[in-house]
Scaffold this motif. Structure first.
Motif, short mmCIF file in Angstrom:
data_model
loop_
_atom_site.label_atom_id
_atom_site.label_comp_id
_atom_site.label_asym_id
_atom_site.label_seq_id
_atom_site.Cartn_x
_atom_site.Cartn_y
_atom_site.Cartn_z
N SER A 22 0.94 -1.04 0.00
CA SER A 22 -0.05 0.30 0.06
C SER A 22 0.98 1.07 -0.02
N ILE A 23 0.63 2.28 -0.98
CA ILE A 23 1.58 3.20 -1.17
C ILE A 23 0.83 4.55 -1.30
N ASN A 24 1.17 5.70 -0.74
CA ASN A 24 0.74 7.00 -1.02
C ASN A 24 1.90 7.79 -1.46
N ASP A 25 1.45 8.69 -2.51
CA ASP A 25 2.70 9.51 -3.05
C ASP A 25 2.24 10.97 -2.63
N ILE A 26 3.36 11.72 -2.36
CA ILE A 26 3.32 13.30 -2.07
C ILE A 26 4.21 14.03 -2.84
N PRO A 27 3.60 14.87 -3.36
CA PRO A 27 4.58 15.84 -4.31
C PRO A 27 5.41 16.72 -3.38
N ILE A 28 6.84 16.64 -3.98
CA ILE A 28 7.86 17.45 -3.26
C ILE A 28 8.44 18.42 -4.03
N ASP A 29 9.22 19.25 -3.52
CA ASP A 29 10.01 20.21 -4.26
C ASP A 29 11.45 19.46 -4.16
N ASP A 30 12.24 19.68 -5.28
CA ASP A 30 13.61 19.26 -5.20
C ASP A 30 14.19 19.58 -4.09
N ALA A 31 14.30 20.73 -3.56
CA ALA A 31 14.99 21.35 -2.25
C ALA A 31 14.60 20.51 -0.98
N ASP A 32 13.29 19.81 -1.22
CA ASP A 32 12.92 19.09 -0.08
C ASP A 32 13.41 17.66 -0.02
N ARG A 33 14.06 17.21 -0.98
CA ARG A 33 14.77 15.80 -1.14
C ARG A 33 15.41 15.56 0.12
N LEU A 34 15.35 14.39 0.58
CA LEU A 34 16.17 13.69 1.83
C LEU A 34 17.14 12.66 1.38
N PHE A 35 16.96 11.86 0.24
CA PHE A 35 17.79 10.80 -0.22
C PHE A 35 18.45 11.07 -1.19
N HIS A 36 19.95 11.49 -0.96
CA HIS A 36 21.13 11.68 -1.65
C HIS A 36 22.13 10.96 -1.95
N TRP A 37 22.00 9.95 -2.61
CA TRP A 37 23.17 8.98 -2.68
C TRP A 37 23.27 8.81 -4.08
N ASP A 38 24.58 8.52 -4.76
CA ASP A 38 24.72 8.13 -5.95
C ASP A 38 23.94 6.93 -6.28
N ARG A 39 23.11 6.96 -7.49
CA ARG A 39 22.23 6.13 -8.06
C ARG A 39 23.17 4.83 -8.66
N SER A 40 24.45 5.02 -8.59
CA SER A 40 24.97 3.74 -9.25
C SER A 40 25.39 2.74 -8.18
N GLY A 41 24.72 2.69 -6.81
CA GLY A 41 25.07 1.72 -5.82
C GLY A 41 23.74 1.97 -4.71
N PRO A 42 23.97 1.07 -3.95
CA PRO A 42 22.98 0.90 -2.94
C PRO A 42 23.10 2.27 -1.87
N ARG A 43 22.13 2.18 -1.10
CA ARG A 43 22.29 3.35 -0.08
C ARG A 43 23.32 2.94 1.03
N PRO A 44 24.43 3.96 0.97
CA PRO A 44 25.49 3.99 1.79
C PRO A 44 25.19 3.70 3.06
N ALA A 45 26.01 2.72 3.93
CA ALA A 45 25.81 2.44 5.10
C ALA A 45 25.59 3.46 6.25
N ASP A 46 26.17 4.51 6.09
CA ASP A 46 26.23 5.74 6.81
C ASP A 46 24.95 6.62 6.55
N HIS A 47 24.21 6.61 5.56
CA HIS A 47 23.06 7.41 5.08
C HIS A 47 22.01 7.02 6.10
N PRO A 48 21.21 8.00 6.63
CA PRO A 48 20.29 7.83 7.77
C PRO A 48 19.26 6.98 7.30
N GLY A 49 18.46 6.02 7.98
CA GLY A 49 17.43 5.56 7.90
C GLY A 49 16.05 6.24 8.12
#
Length: 156
Positions: A123-150
């Motif tokens: 079950s999924i709900n979508d919320i439009p956000i602005d680019d400035a409000d993004r929280l997930f900033h890791w390189d798309r070429s790999g998995p989420r880094p171990a030190d990136h917050p959950g």
């Protein structure tokens, strides 16, 4: 059939390992790779779409990632049982027009004795956000880094 450890029955540690493995696979945006974690006859409900089997999973994910671009996902175990895991997740992506979304969801998973998922209910709900409000900033070429917050650390 190849086993997909960790296998049921799940402990808190192995449930977290299973969720992180799923997160890493989905973040690859590789439908074939993702499909291998499911039984050949796996059944899904994803929002209002019902999918059965790996071929349909692959087709579904190909379409998904054609419209959900720059996809980044974080999963967190909510609870688990012997062969079931419930997770909550959040992902960020943008559509082809460039509109960003934060999608919040819950999944219920059931596994067979080989550690393959035979049922997935999302079950999924979508919320439009602005680019400035993004929280997930890791390189798309790999998995989420171990030190990136959950999710908990991000207050989601």
């Amino acid at each position: 059939m190849d086993a997909r450890p960790p296998l049921p029955p799940f402990t808190p540690e192995t449930a977290a390992q299973k969720a992180r493995a799923a997160e890493d696979a989905w973040n690859s945006c590789d439908p074939e790779r993702v499909s291998l974690a499911y039984t050949p006859d796996s059944r899904w409900r994803n929002r209002d779409t019902f999918v059965t089997g790996r071929a349909e999973i692959v087709a579904f994910l190909q379409q998904k990632w054609e419209r959900e671009l720059e996809y980044r996902l974080i999963k967190e175990v909510w609870t688990h049982g012997d062969n079931r895991i419930a997770v909550r997740f959040v992902y960020e992506s943008h559509d082809p027009r460039g509109q960003w979304f934060r999608s919040h969801g819950n999944e219920n998973w059931e596994f067979d004795e080989h550690g393959l998922m035979r049922q997935r209910h999302a079950s999924i709900n979508d919320i439009p956000i602005d680019d400035a409000d993004r929280l997930f900033h890791w390189d798309r070429s790999g998995p989420r880094p171990a030190d990136h917050p959950g999710l908990t650390e991000l207050g989601l």
